[in-house]
Design a protein around this motif. Structure first.
Motif, PDB file in Angstrom:
ATOM      1  N   MET A  11       0.844  -1.198   0.000  1.00  0.00           N
ATOM      2  CA  MET A  11       0.000   0.000   0.000  1.00  0.00           C
ATOM      3  C   MET A  11       0.876   1.243   0.000  1.00  0.00           C
ATOM      4  O   MET A  11       2.002   1.228   0.512  1.00  0.00           O
ATOM      5  N   GLU A  12       0.325   2.289  -0.570  1.00  0.00           N
ATOM      6  CA  GLU A  12       0.978   3.586  -0.477  1.00  0.00           C
ATOM      7  C   GLU A  12       0.720   4.153   0.913  1.00  0.00           C
ATOM      8  O   GLU A  12      -0.387   4.039   1.449  1.00  0.00           O
ATOM      9  N   ALA A  13       1.742   4.737   1.517  1.00  0.00           N
ATOM     10  CA  ALA A  13       1.603   5.297   2.866  1.00  0.00           C
ATOM     11  C   ALA A  13       0.831   6.611   2.780  1.00  0.00           C
ATOM     12  O   ALA A  13       1.398   7.672   2.526  1.00  0.00           O
ATOM     13  N   CYS A  14      -0.471   6.517   2.980  1.00  0.00           N
ATOM     14  CA  CYS A  14      -1.336   7.686   2.866  1.00  0.00           C
ATOM     15  C   CYS A  14      -2.261   7.726   4.079  1.00  0.00           C
ATOM     16  O   CYS A  14      -2.071   6.987   5.049  1.00  0.00           O
ATOM     17  N   HIS A  29      -1.967 -11.272   6.804  1.00  0.00           N
ATOM     18  CA  HIS A  29      -1.217 -10.826   5.635  1.00  0.00           C
ATOM     19  C   HIS A  29       0.055 -10.088   6.055  1.00  0.00           C
ATOM     20  O   HIS A  29       0.151  -9.559   7.165  1.00  0.00           O
ATOM     21  N   THR A  30       1.014 -10.055   5.150  1.00  0.00           N
ATOM     22  CA  THR A  30       2.229  -9.261   5.333  1.00  0.00           C
ATOM     23  C   THR A  30       2.043  -7.938   4.596  1.00  0.00           C
ATOM     24  O   THR A  30       1.889  -7.922   3.372  1.00  0.00           O
ATOM     25  N   VAL A  31       2.040  -6.851   5.342  1.00  0.00           N
ATOM     26  CA  VAL A  31       1.721  -5.544   4.768  1.00  0.00           C
ATOM     27  C   VAL A  31       2.999  -4.725   4.609  1.00  0.00           C
ATOM     28  O   VAL A  31       3.830  -4.667   5.521  1.00  0.00           O
ATOM     29  N   ARG A  32       3.136  -4.106   3.449  1.00  0.00           N
ATOM     30  CA  ARG A  32       4.275  -3.235   3.167  1.00  0.00           C
ATOM     31  C   ARG A  32       3.758  -1.856   2.780  1.00  0.00           C
ATOM     32  O   ARG A  32       2.991  -1.719   1.820  1.00  0.00           O
ATOM     33  N   LEU A  33       4.176  -0.855   3.541  1.00  0.00           N
ATOM     34  CA  LEU A  33       3.791   0.528   3.262  1.00  0.00           C
ATOM     35  C   LEU A  33       4.929   1.216   2.518  1.00  0.00           C
ATOM     36  O   LEU A  33       6.081   1.163   2.958  1.00  0.00           O
ATOM     37  N   ILE A  34       4.598   1.851   1.406  1.00  0.00           N
ATOM     38  CA  ILE A  34       5.608   2.486   0.561  1.00  0.00           C
ATOM     39  C   ILE A  34       5.351   3.985   0.518  1.00  0.00           C
ATOM     40  O   ILE A  34       4.215   4.429   0.320  1.00  0.00           O
ATOM     41  N   ALA A  35       6.399   4.761   0.702  1.00  0.00           N
ATOM     42  CA  ALA A  35       6.275   6.220   0.649  1.00  0.00           C
ATOM     43  C   ALA A  35       5.860   6.662  -0.753  1.00  0.00           C
ATOM     44  O   ALA A  35       6.325   6.094  -1.751  1.00  0.00           O
ATOM     45  N   PRO A  36       4.984   7.657  -0.865  1.00  0.00           N
ATOM     46  CA  PRO A  36       4.492   8.087  -2.184  1.00  0.00           C
ATOM     47  C   PRO A  36       5.594   8.493  -3.155  1.00  0.00           C
ATOM     48  O   PRO A  36       5.483   8.244  -4.359  1.00  0.00           O
ATOM     49  N   PHE A  38       8.369   7.181  -3.574  1.00  0.00           N
ATOM     50  CA  PHE A  38       8.993   5.998  -4.166  1.00  0.00           C
ATOM     51  C   PHE A  38       8.057   5.281  -5.128  1.00  0.00           C
ATOM     52  O   PHE A  38       8.487   4.403  -5.878  1.00  0.00           O
ATOM     53  N   VAL A  39       6.788   5.635  -5.086  1.00  0.00           N
ATOM     54  CA  VAL A  39       5.803   5.028  -5.988  1.00  0.00           C
ATOM     55  C   VAL A  39       5.684   5.822  -7.283  1.00  0.00           C
ATOM     56  O   VAL A  39       5.577   5.253  -8.377  1.00  0.00           O
ATOM     57  N   LYS A  40       5.736   7.126  -7.166  1.00  0.00           N
ATOM     58  CA  LYS A  40       5.480   7.997  -8.317  1.00  0.00           C
ATOM     59  C   LYS A  40       6.369   7.714  -9.531  1.00  0.00           C
ATOM     60  O   LYS A  40       5.886   7.748 -10.669  1.00  0.00           O
ATOM     61  N   PRO A  41       7.672   7.428  -9.355  1.00  0.00           N
ATOM     62  CA  PRO A  41       8.504   7.172 -10.545  1.00  0.00           C
ATOM     63  C   PRO A  41       8.062   5.974 -11.378  1.00  0.00           C
ATOM     64  O   PRO A  41       8.457   5.857 -12.543  1.00  0.00           O
ATOM     65  N   PHE A  42       7.245   5.088 -10.799  1.00  0.00           N
ATOM     66  CA  PHE A  42       6.835   3.888 -11.524  1.00  0.00           C
ATOM     67  C   PHE A  42       5.495   4.061 -12.246  1.00  0.00           C
ATOM     68  O   PHE A  42       5.021   3.123 -12.876  1.00  0.00           O
ATOM     69  N   VAL A  43       4.888   5.245 -12.129  1.00  0.00           N
ATOM     70  CA  VAL A  43       3.644   5.510 -12.862  1.00  0.00           C
ATOM     71  C   VAL A  43       4.014   5.799 -14.317  1.00  0.00           C
ATOM     72  O   VAL A  43       4.694   6.779 -14.609  1.00  0.00           O
ATOM     73  N   LYS A  44       3.549   4.961 -15.233  1.00  0.00           N
ATOM     74  CA  LYS A  44       4.008   5.040 -16.621  1.00  0.00           C
ATOM     75  C   LYS A  44       3.190   6.001 -17.478  1.00  0.00           C
ATOM     76  O   LYS A  44       3.694   6.568 -18.436  1.00  0.00           O
ATOM     77  N   SER A  45       1.922   6.134 -17.170  1.00  0.00           N
ATOM     78  CA  SER A  45       1.077   6.937 -18.057  1.00  0.00           C
ATOM     79  C   SER A  45       0.084   7.735 -17.227  1.00  0.00           C
ATOM     80  O   SER A  45       0.420   8.201 -16.141  1.00  0.00           O
ATOM     81  N   ASN A  46      -1.130   7.865 -17.733  1.00  0.00           N
ATOM     82  CA  ASN A  46      -2.144   8.624 -17.013  1.00  0.00           C
ATOM     83  C   ASN A  46      -2.502   7.946 -15.694  1.00  0.00           C
ATOM     84  O   ASN A  46      -2.336   6.742 -15.521  1.00  0.00           O
ATOM     85  N   LYS A  47      -3.034   8.747 -14.793  1.00  0.00           N
ATOM     86  CA  LYS A  47      -3.386   8.222 -13.476  1.00  0.00           C
ATOM     87  C   LYS A  47      -4.730   7.504 -13.533  1.00  0.00           C
ATOM     88  O   LYS A  47      -5.745   8.091 -13.896  1.00  0.00           O
TER      89      LYS A  47
END
Length: 299
Positions: A11-14, A29-36, A38-47
């Protein structure tokens, strides 16, 4: 999610991420929180939902990814008190500035500071010879009551933090460090939680944005000002605490105070205050990790 077999949930840490972390963890479940950031560079196209999900999955699978440490209920409670107190402080500052500005329109100047304002405001309201109309006096009375109410709320919240600190050993340990008082200790506790998530004291200082930014290329290393990453509220508390230590360093003879005095003479008070904040952050990590109070070393 409750019907799925145990799996990795990224999940994104929001907002609400800490709550869902606890919910999904209870489901196995094993939950992993990711800082936004670090997520943004992997967005390839439109949101859209699919693109966002793919962008979250990519960093979640990388072995070098740094995940966000979740906060416990107790940490969130302490942090909420700090956030509410800070909002009351902002409102108090705005209210006092408004009163001062309104009085200036009537030719009455009051020095800055809530203490100056409250001391003179009642006298101004009671003085019938200053030309203020009954309507404006009534408005001033209402504003004065609002300022008193905000002050009482701030004091009440600080008492809550004081009660929490007395019951928490880590807070007591942190408050043995010069420059770290009630507010900084409780804010550190709310932000850090488990100090073992940081491999070293320097990692904590870097997480708080108290280390230099780097701009290195071609084998040439260039260090700039502090990075100012992380929690700016906590960083500000540490810097203010460092500034208070810097101002009285020449009155003490221990090795730490002598180092501060030499640094202040060489680099100035502001840089010295940030350096002390950096050192206090590292010391806080050591104190929390070793569970021992800070002890001054004689020169």
């Amino acid at each position: 999610m409750a019907n799925l077999p145990p799996c990795i949930v990224a999940m994104e840490a929001c907002g609400g991420a800490n709550h869902w972390y606890r919910v999904f963890t209870e489901m196995g479940h094993t939950v992993r929180l990711i800082a936004p950031q670090f997520v943004k560079p992997f967005v390839k196209s439109n949101k859209n939902d699919a693109a966002d999900a793919e962008a979250i999955c990519e960093p979640a699978q990388r072995p070098s990814m740094r995940f966000v440490s979740p906060k416990s209920i107790e940490q969130q409670d302490i942090q909420s008190i700090h956030r509410i107190r800070e909002q009351f402080k902002t409102r108090l500052t705005g209210q006092t500035n408004q009163i001062r500005g309104l009085l200036l329109e009537y030719g009455i100047a009051i020095p800055q500071g809530t203490n100056h304002l409250m001391k003179q405001l009642l006298e101004i309201i009671a003085d019938e010879g200053n030309g203020l109309t009954p309507t404006f006096r009534e408005s001033l009375n209402e504003l004065c009551d609002e300022v008193k109410h905000l002050q009482e709320r701030i004091i009440s919240l600080e008492k809550k933090l004081g009660a929490i600190s007395k019951q928490n050993q880590d807070c007591q340990l942190l408050m043995t460090i010069p420059g770290i008082g009630l507010l900084t200790a409780t804010a550190l506790l709310a932000a850090i939680g488990d100090p073992s998530v940081f491999k070293s004291a320097r990692e904590l200082a870097a997480w708080l944005g108290l280390v230099p930014r780097q701009s290195s290329t071609g084998g040439k290393s260039t260090l700039l000002g502090i990075s100012k990453r992380g929690d700016k509220y906590l960083r500000a508390l540490l810097v203010h605490g460092g500034r208070s230590v810097v101002r009285i360093s020449d009155k003490h003879v221990d090795s730490r105070s002598q180092w501060i005095t030499r640094l202040r003479e060489r680099r100035g008070e502001n840089i010295c205050a940030v350096a002390v904040a950096n050192k206090n952050a590292r010391t806080a990590w050591a104190v929390l990790t070793k569970k021992r109070p800070y002890a001054l070393v004689s020169a």
